[in-house]
Design an enzyme around this catalytic site. Structure first.
Site, short mmCIF file in Angstrom:
data_model
loop_
_atom_site.label_atom_id
_atom_site.label_comp_id
_atom_site.label_asym_id
_atom_site.label_seq_id
_atom_site.Cartn_x
_atom_site.Cartn_y
_atom_site.Cartn_z
N LYS A 138 -0.41 4.48 5.50
CA LYS A 138 0.09 3.19 6.00
C LYS A 138 0.21 3.27 7.51
O LYS A 138 0.35 4.37 8.06
CB LYS A 138 1.48 2.91 5.41
CG LYS A 138 1.86 1.45 5.42
CD LYS A 138 1.33 0.75 4.20
CE LYS A 138 1.59 -0.73 4.21
NZ LYS A 138 1.33 -1.31 2.89
N ASP A 178 -1.31 -6.10 6.18
CA ASP A 178 0.03 -6.12 5.56
C ASP A 178 0.76 -7.23 6.32
O ASP A 178 0.09 -8.09 6.93
CB ASP A 178 0.72 -4.74 5.68
CG ASP A 178 1.92 -4.59 4.76
OD1 ASP A 178 1.72 -4.21 3.59
OD2 ASP A 178 3.07 -4.85 5.18
N1 GLU Z 1 -0.81 -3.78 2.39
C1 GLU Z 1 -1.24 -3.89 1.04
C2 GLU Z 1 -0.34 -3.05 0.14
O1 GLU Z 1 0.84 -2.97 0.39
C3 GLU Z 1 -2.73 -3.65 0.85
C4 GLU Z 1 -3.24 -2.33 1.32
C5 GLU Z 1 -4.76 -2.21 1.29
O2 GLU Z 1 -5.44 -3.13 0.86
O3 GLU Z 1 -5.23 -1.15 1.71
O4 GLU Z 1 -0.73 -2.50 -0.85
#
Ligand code: GLU
Length: 458
Positions: A138, A178
């Site tokens: 992340k 996100d």
């Molecule tokens: N931010 C999204 C999550 O919390 C998607 C992450 C992604 O697609 O890599 O899962």
């Protein structure tokens, strides 16, 4: 807060978990959200460690808690008046045992290392549950895109990617969106990556536009997936979404497509919210209007209420959980649904709660809901649809192919059902039938742990 194990386990096993948690508190002080996410996973793991002593001997828990790599960097940029700003950028490459690190970027003033670590830690198990071969990571920044011009957002994204590009890549680490990172930001980030590296490497970022390597149904996937997961939980109880009164919090990408899918399945969705307050729309949310306000005008939910007419009222401040509902789908941000909100939802007869956002329900609230026999879908299972379709986007990029919307949506539905069943059956196997928190934590952890064991001391 000491661990309150969800399932019985021998004292020596619980002591291992307790020690691991204490070490996190000491080594990473001040990271409250990260502590909370760790606490919640460790509370589920007792019986797994008891049944498999090899995991404790290999210090699997201790290793899983430590990110493989944490990157922090300076992001300098200039606003439209020529003033210089210095933000902080993050990427936590948490666990790559199952595939390239995968997870979104969050641009929000509250972002700090503890927030990115909590999100990255959750992402490990979420991604494992999809079964699609993606590790967990992340990133983000404390940059606030609200009120910034497109040019300012572009300059920020270019500066951010100028540094991040040396750490990411289609086989290494694959960011996505996100909170605060949507189609516009992904475009600027991808453009800068391409410019700096001179590579058309579509699979290095997901959530791309349809003309340049994006996947059909990626925009819709998190919200759609959460509703599909909710439908599966209801099905186990002999119910469906048709005619149910649904409250949704938030008004971003997850909320919008949660509403769309819930409406398709016959539910009456009556709320949306943002940091200024919430809207109750007795006739049901008008999705075309909401999309226009949010995606075209970049406006607020109060603007929606002004434009909608008599059926909608805006409540300034306040919390959306005061509105009675059969099903509540928190889709805004962490810790938005607390114990008193959960108690009120229960008093008002809620039957199911599923997390579209990451960790929106506080631990006390989760317990209140589960003790009242409310079906509770934790985010790492219920909102995995977004990252699952990201993995399908990577697949299409690798094959230089583009699948139809209906094909991706069908695959998403199959994946969400499989995640639901995995969580349900795992919980049942460990004597906690119906507890999706335990099921998601154990099933996700076991997959990561087995891959790590097989790969040696990593
Ligand atoms: N931010 C999204 C999550 O919390 C998607 C992450 C992604 O697609 O890599 O899962």
């Amino acid at each position: 807060m000491p661990l309150a194990p969800r399932l019985p386990a021998p004292p020596e096993t619980l002591a291992v978990l307790e020690e691991s948690y204490e070490r996190v508190l000491q080594r990473d002080p001040g990271e409250a959200e990260f502590h909370q996410a760790v606490h919640e996973v460790l509370e589920s793991l007792g019986p797994v460690l008891a049944a498999r002593p090899g995991l404790a001997a290999a210090k699997l828990v201790e290793r899983v808690l430590e990110p493989e790599r944490q990157i922090m960097f300076r992001v300098p940029w200039q606003d439209d008046d020529g003033e210089i700003h210095v933000n902080r950028g993050f990427r936590v490459e948490y666990n790559g045992a199952l595939g390239p690190y995968k997870g979104g970027l969050r641009f929000h003033p509250t972002v700090n290392l503890g927030i990115v670590k909590f999100l990255g830690f959750e992402q490990i198990f979420k991604n494992a549950l999809t079964g699609l071969g993606i590790g967990g990571g992340k990133g983000g920044s404390d940059f606030d895109p609200h009120g910034r011009s497109d040019e300012e957002v572009m300059r920020f994204c270019q500066s951010f990617m100028t540094e991040l590009q040396r750490h990411v890549g289609e086989h290494t680490d694959v960011p996505a969106g996100d909170i605060g990172v949507g189609a516009r930001e992904i475009g600027y980030l991808f453009g800068q990556y391409r410019r700096v590296t001179n590579r058309w490497e579509a699979g290095m970022l997901t959530g791309k536009g349809m003309l340049w390597g994006g996947s059909a149904c990626r925009t819709e996937a998190t919200g759609y997936g959460n509703v599909m997961f909710t439908a599966e939980m209801l099905r186990r109880r002999g119910e469906d979404l048709d005619g149910q009164q649904v409250t949704v919090s938030g008004s971003g990408n997850v909320a919008i497509y949660t509403i769309e899918k819930a409406q398709q399945l016959g539910a009456n969705v009556i709320t949306v919210s943002d940091s200024g307050g919430y809207v109750v729309d007795e006739k049901g949310i008008d999705l075309d209007l909401l999309k226009h306000v949010k995606e075209v005008d970049r406006g607020r939910v109060s603007d929606y209420a002004d434009l909608r007419g008599a059926s909608a009222r805006f409540v300034s401040g306040g919390r959306v959980w005061d509105v009675p509902a059969d099903i509540a789908l928190p889709s805004a941000t962490q810790n938005e649904l607390d114990a008193s909100a959960a108690a009120l939802l229960v008093r008002n007869g809620v039957k199911a709660v599923a997390e579209g956002a990451n960790m929106p329900t506080t631990p006390e609230a989760v317990r209140i809901l589960q003790e009242a026999d409310v079906a509770f879908g934790p985010g790492k299972a219920a909102n995995a649809g977004g990252v699952a379709v990201s993995a399908l986007e990577m697949r299409q990029n690798a094959a230089r192919a583009a699948w139809s919307f209906s094909r991706v949506e069908e695959e998403l539905s199959t994946i969400m059902t499989s995640i639901h069943d995995t969580c349900y059956e795992t919980a049942e196997r460990y004597g906690a039938a119906g507890d999706y928190v335990v099921g998601a934590n154990i099933a996700g952890f076991e997959r990561v742990a087995d891959a790590m064991l097989a790969q040696g001391l990593i």
